[in-house]
Design an enzyme around this catalytic site. Structure first.
Site, PDB file in Angstrom:
ATOM      1  N   ARG A 107       0.880  -1.175   0.000  1.00 48.03           N
ATOM      2  CA  ARG A 107       0.000   0.000   0.000  1.00 48.03           C
ATOM      3  C   ARG A 107       0.911   1.217   0.000  1.00 48.03           C
ATOM      4  O   ARG A 107       1.625   1.463   0.985  1.00 48.03           O
ATOM      5  CB  ARG A 107      -0.934   0.008   1.205  1.00 48.03           C
ATOM      6  CG  ARG A 107      -1.674   1.318   1.347  1.00 48.03           C
ATOM      7  CD  ARG A 107      -2.852   1.249   2.268  1.00 48.03           C
ATOM      8  NE  ARG A 107      -3.968   0.543   1.652  1.00 48.03           N
ATOM      9  CZ  ARG A 107      -5.218   0.564   2.090  1.00 48.03           C
ATOM     10  NH1 ARG A 107      -5.519   1.259   3.177  1.00 48.03           N
ATOM     11  NH2 ARG A 107      -6.175  -0.092   1.474  1.00 48.03           N
ATOM     12  N   HIS A 134      -7.116   0.984  -6.765  1.00 48.09           N
ATOM     13  CA  HIS A 134      -7.347   0.069  -5.638  1.00 48.09           C
ATOM     14  C   HIS A 134      -7.969  -1.214  -6.208  1.00 48.09           C
ATOM     15  O   HIS A 134      -9.136  -1.525  -5.951  1.00 48.09           O
ATOM     16  CB  HIS A 134      -8.273   0.742  -4.627  1.00 48.09           C
ATOM     17  CG  HIS A 134      -8.294   0.090  -3.270  1.00 48.09           C
ATOM     18  ND1 HIS A 134      -7.507  -0.997  -2.943  1.00 48.09           N
ATOM     19  CD2 HIS A 134      -9.025   0.374  -2.149  1.00 48.09           C
ATOM     20  CE1 HIS A 134      -7.746  -1.345  -1.675  1.00 48.09           C
ATOM     21  NE2 HIS A 134      -8.660  -0.528  -1.178  1.00 48.09           N
ATOM     22  N   GLN A 137      -9.871  -4.012  -4.039  1.00 48.44           N
ATOM     23  CA  GLN A 137     -11.176  -3.576  -3.545  1.00 48.44           C
ATOM     24  C   GLN A 137     -12.263  -3.832  -4.589  1.00 48.44           C
ATOM     25  O   GLN A 137     -13.352  -4.318  -4.267  1.00 48.44           O
ATOM     26  CB  GLN A 137     -11.123  -2.079  -3.210  1.00 48.44           C
ATOM     27  CG  GLN A 137     -12.447  -1.516  -2.735  1.00 48.44           C
ATOM     28  CD  GLN A 137     -12.850  -2.077  -1.384  1.00 48.44           C
ATOM     29  OE1 GLN A 137     -12.080  -2.018  -0.455  1.00 48.44           O
ATOM     30  NE2 GLN A 137     -14.056  -2.621  -1.278  1.00 48.44           N
ATOM     31  N   ASP A 225     -17.515   6.926  -1.974  1.00 47.03           N
ATOM     32  CA  ASP A 225     -16.246   6.777  -1.253  1.00 47.03           C
ATOM     33  C   ASP A 225     -15.981   8.118  -0.564  1.00 47.03           C
ATOM     34  O   ASP A 225     -16.614   9.131  -0.877  1.00 47.03           O
ATOM     35  CB  ASP A 225     -15.116   6.397  -2.229  1.00 47.03           C
ATOM     36  CG  ASP A 225     -13.797   6.083  -1.525  1.00 47.03           C
ATOM     37  OD1 ASP A 225     -13.802   5.844  -0.296  1.00 47.03           O
ATOM     38  OD2 ASP A 225     -12.743   6.086  -2.203  1.00 47.03           O
ATOM     39  N   CYS A 264     -16.406   1.282  -0.034  1.00 46.47           N
ATOM     40  CA  CYS A 264     -15.260   0.431   0.322  1.00 46.47           C
ATOM     41  C   CYS A 264     -14.890   0.552   1.797  1.00 46.47           C
ATOM     42  O   CYS A 264     -14.197  -0.318   2.320  1.00 46.47           O
ATOM     43  CB  CYS A 264     -14.069   0.756  -0.565  1.00 46.47           C
ATOM     44  SG  CYS A 264     -13.368   2.401  -0.322  1.00 46.47           S
ATOM     45  N   ARG A 292     -13.530  -8.931   0.785  1.00 45.46           N
ATOM     46  CA  ARG A 292     -12.093  -8.650   0.607  1.00 45.46           C
ATOM     47  C   ARG A 292     -11.283  -9.907   0.913  1.00 45.46           C
ATOM     48  O   ARG A 292     -10.334 -10.242   0.206  1.00 45.46           O
ATOM     49  CB  ARG A 292     -11.643  -7.504   1.543  1.00 45.46           C
ATOM     50  CG  ARG A 292     -12.181  -6.122   1.192  1.00 45.46           C
ATOM     51  CD  ARG A 292     -11.644  -5.594  -0.135  1.00 45.46           C
ATOM     52  NE  ARG A 292     -10.192  -5.536  -0.195  1.00 45.46           N
ATOM     53  CZ  ARG A 292      -9.443  -4.530   0.244  1.00 45.46           C
ATOM     54  NH1 ARG A 292     -10.009  -3.474   0.763  1.00 45.46           N
ATOM     55  NH2 ARG A 292      -8.121  -4.559   0.133  1.00 45.46           N
TER      56      ARG A 292
HETATM   57  N1   CP Z   1     -11.309  -0.446   1.878  1.00 50.17           N
HETATM   58  C1   CP Z   1     -10.046  -0.506   2.340  1.00 50.17           C
HETATM   59  O1   CP Z   1      -9.085  -0.678   1.598  1.00 50.17           O
HETATM   60  O2   CP Z   1      -9.942  -0.372   3.690  1.00 50.17           O
HETATM   61  P1   CP Z   1      -8.601  -0.167   4.522  1.00 50.17           P
HETATM   62  O3   CP Z   1      -8.069   1.202   4.179  1.00 50.17           O
HETATM   63  O4   CP Z   1      -9.035  -0.273   5.940  1.00 50.17           O
HETATM   64  O5   CP Z   1      -7.606  -1.230   4.135  1.00 50.17           O
HETATM   65  N1  NVA Z   2     -10.134   6.554  -1.655  1.00 42.32           N
HETATM   66  C1  NVA Z   2      -9.768   6.112  -0.307  1.00 42.32           C
HETATM   67  C2  NVA Z   2      -9.957   4.639  -0.193  1.00 42.32           C
HETATM   68  C3  NVA Z   2      -9.623   4.070   1.166  1.00 42.32           C
HETATM   69  C4  NVA Z   2      -9.739   2.579   1.224  1.00 42.32           C
HETATM   70  C5  NVA Z   2      -8.340   6.517  -0.011  1.00 42.32           C
HETATM   71  O1  NVA Z   2      -7.482   6.397  -0.880  1.00 42.32           O
HETATM   72  O2  NVA Z   2      -8.084   6.984   1.110  1.00 42.32           O
END
Ligand code: CP
Ligand code: NVA
Length: 305
Positions: A107, A134, A137, A225, A264, A292
């Site tokens: 990440r 992502h 997701q 989101d 998400c 997930r």
């Molecule tokens: N939806 C998602 O990726 O959640 P987290 O940021 O908690 O991993």
């Molecule tokens: N768009 C959000 C998704 C989190 C899972 C972010 O990048 O923070």
């Protein structure tokens, strides 16, 4: 060796196979305690390293449980605690980790860093969210919709709000799985031009509007989101610009009466979605979160098995 970096790079056939495997694994372990390995632990002895430059609850726990249920184990690495955080290069980090572990989930803040890591890695690399996409997701979201509707072909999905990283992965999936995608985003918050070009060139049924009511009209699925993603600046300006795109009960009423709601998570009730919508009967957000796990397992197997 296969990396899982973006849905745009995965063939429709492989994407469908990943989804089918996720459904099958979910059904096969129904009722088992969550820490028990699967009846067929396909990745016995494998180790997954997870590198986090940003916060995570779902991605971290679902990947950890996924590799355990497949018979393997995981290492969680905070980028700031690694030599990476003190300036060791991405190529050296990738080459060293490849000698110790079997796969890496990252990440990262910058998408290009994940691409660079994958270039130098001798083991599969999975994108666990970047500023640009992502993909894990969205496979979970699609699994959730297949569970609910039976099939994705013919569905109309409406993304409402910021044209962000999560929206980009929906754009990448649309031409592969045959759903229509409406993007309702205010001016200045539309998806990245590369993703809009992908939408045009892929022949997908994707429409962009700056009117949230137009976006949700006759939709089977409404998706929201956060208005302020990790790493975004100027939260106040964003919240003001995006406020008219909040998924309220009134906006949901413009979709089909049978429509479902996805998010998400993490969610900000009263900002991008009303409490009555996300906690109401149309919401599938906790199935979406659970899926997930099943999808990470299918992605790990696709990369490694
Ligand atoms: N939806 C998602 O990726 O959640 P987290 O940021 O908690 O991993
Ligand atoms: N768009 C959000 C998704 C989190 C899972 C972010 O990048 O923070």
């Amino acid at each position: 060796m296969r990396h899982f970096l973006d849905i745009a790079d995965i063939s429709a056939k492989d994407l469908k196979a990943i989804l089918a495997d996720a459904h099958a694994m979910k059904a096969a372990r129904k009722g088992l305690p969550k820490g028990t390995t699967d009846p067929d632990p396909a990745l016995s002895g494998h180790v997954l390293a997870m590198i986090f430059e940003k916060s995570s609850t779902r991605t971290r726990v679902s990947f950890d449980m996924a590799i355990r249920q497949l018979g393997g184990s995981s290492l969680v690495l905070n980028a700031a605690d690694m030599q990476l955080g003190r300036g060791e290069s991405i190529p050296d980090t990738a080459r060293v980790l490849s000698r110790f572990i079997d796969a890496v989930m990252i990440r990262a803040n910058a998408h290009d860093d994940v691409l660079e890591f994958a270039h130098y890695s001798d083991v599969p690399v999975i994108n666990g969210l970047t500023d640009r996409s992502h993909p894990c997701q969205i496979v979970a979201d699609l699994m959730t919709l297949e569970e609910h509707f039976g099939a994705l072909d013919g569905l109309k999905l409406a993304w409402v709000g910021d044209g962000n990283n999560v929206a980009a992965s929906f754009i990448h999936a649309a031409p592969k799985l045959g759903f229509a995608l409406n993007l309702g985003c205010p001016d200045g918050y539309t998806p990245h031009e590369d993703d809009l070009a992908f939408a045009t060139n892929s022949g997908a049924r994707i429409e962009l509007t700056n009117n949230p009511k137009t976006a949700v009209k006759d939709a089977d699925v409404v998706i929201a989101d956060t208005f302020v993603s990790m790493g975004d600046k100027n939260a106040d300006v964003r919240l003001k610009a995006l406020a008219p795109f909040s998924v309220t009960e009134a906006l949901m009423a413009g979709a089909k009466s049978s429509a479902v709601f996805l998010h998400c998570l993490p969610a900000h009730r009263g900002e991008e979605v009303a409490t009555t919508v996300i906690d109401g009967p149309q919401s599938l957000v906790f199935d979406e979160a659970e899926n997930r796990l099943h999808v990470q397992k299918a992605i790990l197997k696709w990369c490694l098995a």
